[in-house]
Motif scaffolding. Structure first.
Motif, short mmCIF file in Angstrom:
data_model
loop_
_atom_site.label_atom_id
_atom_site.label_comp_id
_atom_site.label_asym_id
_atom_site.label_seq_id
_atom_site.Cartn_x
_atom_site.Cartn_y
_atom_site.Cartn_z
N ASP A 197 0.98 -0.95 -0.02
CA ASP A 197 0.11 -0.12 0.04
C ASP A 197 0.95 1.25 -0.06
N GLU A 198 0.12 2.17 0.19
CA GLU A 198 1.20 3.50 0.26
C GLU A 198 1.99 3.94 1.11
N HIS A 199 2.32 2.89 2.15
CA HIS A 199 3.25 2.96 3.41
C HIS A 199 4.25 1.92 3.03
N GLY A 200 4.31 1.29 2.10
CA GLY A 200 5.25 0.13 2.08
C GLY A 200 4.87 -1.27 1.26
N LYS A 201 5.86 -2.08 1.36
CA LYS A 201 5.40 -3.46 0.90
C LYS A 201 5.98 -4.47 2.08
N ILE A 202 5.23 -5.57 2.00
CA ILE A 202 5.42 -6.62 3.00
C ILE A 202 5.78 -7.80 1.94
N ASP A 203 6.66 -8.56 1.72
CA ASP A 203 6.82 -9.87 1.25
C ASP A 203 7.24 -11.02 2.20
N VAL A 204 6.34 -12.12 2.02
CA VAL A 204 6.45 -13.19 2.86
C VAL A 204 6.82 -14.56 2.08
N SER A 205 7.61 -15.19 2.41
CA SER A 205 7.93 -16.71 1.92
C SER A 205 8.22 -17.84 2.77
N THR A 218 10.94 -16.41 5.42
CA THR A 218 11.62 -15.11 5.30
C THR A 218 10.52 -14.10 5.11
N SER A 219 10.59 -12.76 5.71
CA SER A 219 10.08 -11.74 5.62
C SER A 219 10.58 -10.52 5.27
N LYS A 220 10.35 -9.90 4.29
CA LYS A 220 11.06 -8.55 3.89
C LYS A 220 10.28 -7.59 3.92
N ILE A 221 10.31 -6.19 4.66
CA ILE A 221 9.70 -5.06 4.39
C ILE A 221 10.12 -3.94 3.87
N THR A 222 9.74 -3.15 3.03
CA THR A 222 10.40 -2.10 2.29
C THR A 222 9.51 -0.95 2.47
N ASN A 223 10.02 0.15 2.96
CA ASN A 223 9.23 1.42 3.02
C ASN A 223 9.26 2.39 1.78
N PRO A 224 8.54 3.26 1.70
CA PRO A 224 8.42 4.13 0.38
C PRO A 224 9.68 4.54 -0.20
#
Length: 340
Positions: A197-205, A218-224
């Motif tokens: 969303d506008e706050h960032g991304k979450i990718d989990v595998s 594995t979890s990866k959080i990316t901000n804008p």
């Protein structure tokens, strides 16, 4: 997910500008002033003509240089502060986001398991039903009349011949009819999840073993602003469930826990990595050893829901931590508990 409200880009830009200013302060004034200040006493006296003037200039130059060095040190410390604030808040936001329960619920693994369990049970019940019909010679009859009841059919005055076999086996010998087939799940469970969303991304595998147990996540959080925070948890084998563990359930009651060992590798927003190795005992107590750069920290907990606390046996060994970048950076609490 967590609201990444802080402008980390601005904080990092301030950090960069302060370091550039410190570099300029370190270079000081160039040209003849610096050359004369760095020259030897004889060269300086020859250039200025008298030893008194040379001594006065030398005193002035080194006083100026000392103030410049202090200015450089102060600017670098201030830059470190902005960097620490940026990294600390972003890492904390990432921890909050990473604890949102995405691994099994968000991925849909639990739902897939429940759907598969229901379908597997139906297949097993249908196999028993089909075998029973074959044993009494009623397979074709129920293929043509799938909604009929054995008891109803065989109590009819014009009951088919196969009813004799049913009566011989006993009127309560038939297994339950399996009913309609429930939804069939996909052959493999979902192993990845993406949220944005506008706050960032979450990718989990996740990685699964042959029995569809999670053995790595594995979890990866990316901000804008493009900063990332990543954690990888690697479990040592399939779940090792222990029942009736004191304090593991709600309100302090006994409960069920997974006591397999695991390790967590964390990549912070500045690119540095740390690793924590967990050993869990059957009563839920355990030990954790955390490695970050040259820093090693030892923790223990006394139960399945206990906080991770520093292990007093390693107090002297761990006492070298100074909280600086060289010593491992800003100290962060281990998963599941605050620092004590």
């Amino acid at each position: 997910m967590a609201d990444f409200a802080i402008d980390y880009t601005n904080l990092h830009e301030i950090n960069t500008k302060l370091r550039e200013l410190a570099k300029q302060a370190d270079s000081g004034s160039g040209g003849a002033f610096r050359e004369l200040g760095d020259a030897g006493a004889a060269e300086r006296r020859a250039a200025l003509g008298t030893s008194g003037l040379s001594t006065s200039f030398n005193s002035f130059f080194h006083h100026s240089k000392s103030r410049t060095a202090k200015a450089k040190e102060g600017l670098n410390k201030l830059a470190d502060s902005f960097k620490a604030v940026s990294d600390l808040f972003f890492d904390q936001d990432s921890r909050i986001s990473g604890s949102a329960g995405l691994i099994t619920t968000g991925l849909g693994i639990d739902q897939w398991r429940n759907t598969k369990a229901a379908h597997d049970k139906w297949l097993a019940d249908k196999a028993k039903w089909d075998d029973y019909l074959a044993s009494i010679g009623a397979t074709q009859y129920f293929r043509d009349h799938p909604n009929e009841s054995i008891r109803h059919v065989c109590h009819d005055p014009e009951a088919p011949a196969w009813c004799a076999a049913w009566i011989a086996k006993g009127e309560d010998s038939a297994p339950p009819k399996p009913g309609d087939e429930p939804p069939k799940p996909s052959d493999k469970p979902p192993t990845s999840h993406h949220y944005e969303d506008e706050h960032g991304k979450i990718d989990v595998s996740v990685e699964l073993d042959k029995d569809n147990n999670i053995v790595k996540e594995t979890s990866k959080i990316t901000n804008p602003q493009g900063q990332t925070y990543e954690t990888t948890t690697t479990y040592k084998g399939p779940p090792e469930w222990v029942d009736n563990v004191p304090g593991a359930g709600k309100d302090g009651r006994p409960g069920r826990i997974d006591v397999r060992d695991y390790s967590i590798t964390t990549t912070l927003s500045d690119g540095t990595k740390s690793t924590s190795d967990f050993t869990i005992d059957k009563d839920g107590s355990g030990t954790m050893i955390s490695h970050s750069g040259k820093t090693t920290e030892h923790y223990i907990r006394d139960g399945p829901k206990g906080e991770w606390k520093r292990d007093p046996k390693y107090a002297d060994e761990d006492a070298g931590r100074d909280g600086t970048e060289k010593g491992g950076g800003v100290q962060k609490p281990p998963p599941g508990g605050k620092l004590n």
